[in-house]
Design an enzyme around this catalytic site. Sequence first.
Site, mmCIF file in Angstrom:
data_model
loop_
_atom_site.group_PDB
_atom_site.id
_atom_site.type_symbol
_atom_site.label_atom_id
_atom_site.label_comp_id
_atom_site.label_asym_id
_atom_site.label_seq_id
_atom_site.Cartn_x
_atom_site.Cartn_y
_atom_site.Cartn_z
ATOM 1 N N CYS A 22 52.475 -34.118 75.313
ATOM 2 C CA CYS A 22 51.081 -33.731 75.512
ATOM 3 C C CYS A 22 50.668 -33.736 76.980
ATOM 4 O O CYS A 22 50.033 -32.806 77.463
ATOM 5 C CB CYS A 22 50.140 -34.586 74.664
ATOM 6 S SG CYS A 22 49.817 -36.247 75.277
ATOM 7 N N HIS A 27 46.317 -39.602 73.720
ATOM 8 C CA HIS A 27 46.624 -38.188 73.536
ATOM 9 C C HIS A 27 45.561 -37.340 74.212
ATOM 10 O O HIS A 27 44.414 -37.771 74.391
ATOM 11 C CB HIS A 27 46.703 -37.843 72.046
ATOM 12 C CG HIS A 27 47.245 -36.470 71.778
ATOM 13 N ND1 HIS A 27 48.546 -36.111 72.067
ATOM 14 C CD2 HIS A 27 46.652 -35.355 71.273
ATOM 15 C CE1 HIS A 27 48.732 -34.841 71.729
ATOM 16 N NE2 HIS A 27 47.605 -34.367 71.258
ATOM 17 N N HIS A 30 47.109 -28.177 72.349
ATOM 18 C CA HIS A 30 47.824 -29.385 72.760
ATOM 19 C C HIS A 30 49.261 -29.340 72.273
ATOM 20 O O HIS A 30 49.627 -28.528 71.411
ATOM 21 C CB HIS A 30 47.135 -30.625 72.162
ATOM 22 C CG HIS A 30 47.259 -30.727 70.679
ATOM 23 N ND1 HIS A 30 47.738 -31.838 70.029
ATOM 24 C CD2 HIS A 30 46.978 -29.824 69.686
ATOM 25 C CE1 HIS A 30 47.737 -31.643 68.715
ATOM 26 N NE2 HIS A 30 47.267 -30.431 68.488
#
Length: 261
Positions: free
Chosen positions: A167, A218, A230
Site C-alpha cells: 500500500c 493502511h 489502493h
Amino acid sequence: MKAKVLSLLATAALATALTAGQANATSDTYVVKKGDTLWKIASSHKISVEELKTLNNMKSESIKIDQKLVVTKKTTSTKPSAAIQTSKTATADSLTVSKQTSSTSQFKAPAPVAPPAPAPVPPSQVDKPHAPGAASQSIMAAATEVSLPLLDTPYVWAGVTPEGFDCSGFIYYVFRTAGLDLPRLDTVGMHANATTVDEPVPGDLVFFQNTYREGISHAGIYLGDGNFIHAGTKKVEVASINSAYWKDKFAGYKRFNQLIK
C-alpha cells in the site's frame, strides 16, 4: 586396561561433539514465480527474510519473476544463537498479514528534517488548509491519472514498481511518477508527514487504522465520491470508504505537506 577404555570413550565423545557442532550446507536455488514475496519464499524454505536477503546480497525486498534466489541456510551449529532466535521471532511478528490489507510497517524511513516553526494560526484554521495551489493541483490530478492504469497490479510485500506494490509502495510510486519529490515512507511515516483535510479532493490521501495491526496501518489515494484506490491484499483495486469494512477503520483524510501551498 581402564585407562585405555577411558581414552576410547573420550575420543568418541569428542567426535560426537564435533559432529553436533556442524551442519551440512548445500547450494539450493529458487526461481521466483508470479505472486511470490520474500516472506513467502523465506517461509517455505524455513529461513527468515533477512537471511534470504543476506544470502543474495539484497539491499531491498523487491524481487522479479524468474529471478534466481539462493535459499540455502548456512549454519555452523545445530543450536541457533539467541540473537538468531530473536531475529526470527521479530521477523515473523512484523510480517503478520491481515485478511483485508497490509503495509510495509517494517520499513524504517529516515527521520525527516524538522521544518521551521510555523507562524501562529487562528484555531478556526488549524488542520483546515486552503484549496491546493495550481502546482499542487497539477500533481494531485496527475497522481489520480497515474494510479488508474495500475489497477489489478499484484500485491508484493515492499513492492514499489508496476511489477507489484504494497500500500505505501503504491502511493510512493504514483506520486513520484506524478512529479512529487517524496521519500520512501511506510503508512505511519506518510501519516506523520501529511496534514489533515476536512474537504478532500482527488489526489488526497485516505488513512485507515487497526487493520492488520493497531494504529495507522493502511492508506490509499482518494478518487472522489467516497472512493479510493489502493494496493489491497491481492492487487491494486478501487474500494468505497463507506463499505462495511473500511467505514469501521476509517482514520481520516490527509494531504502531503509538500502540497499544502
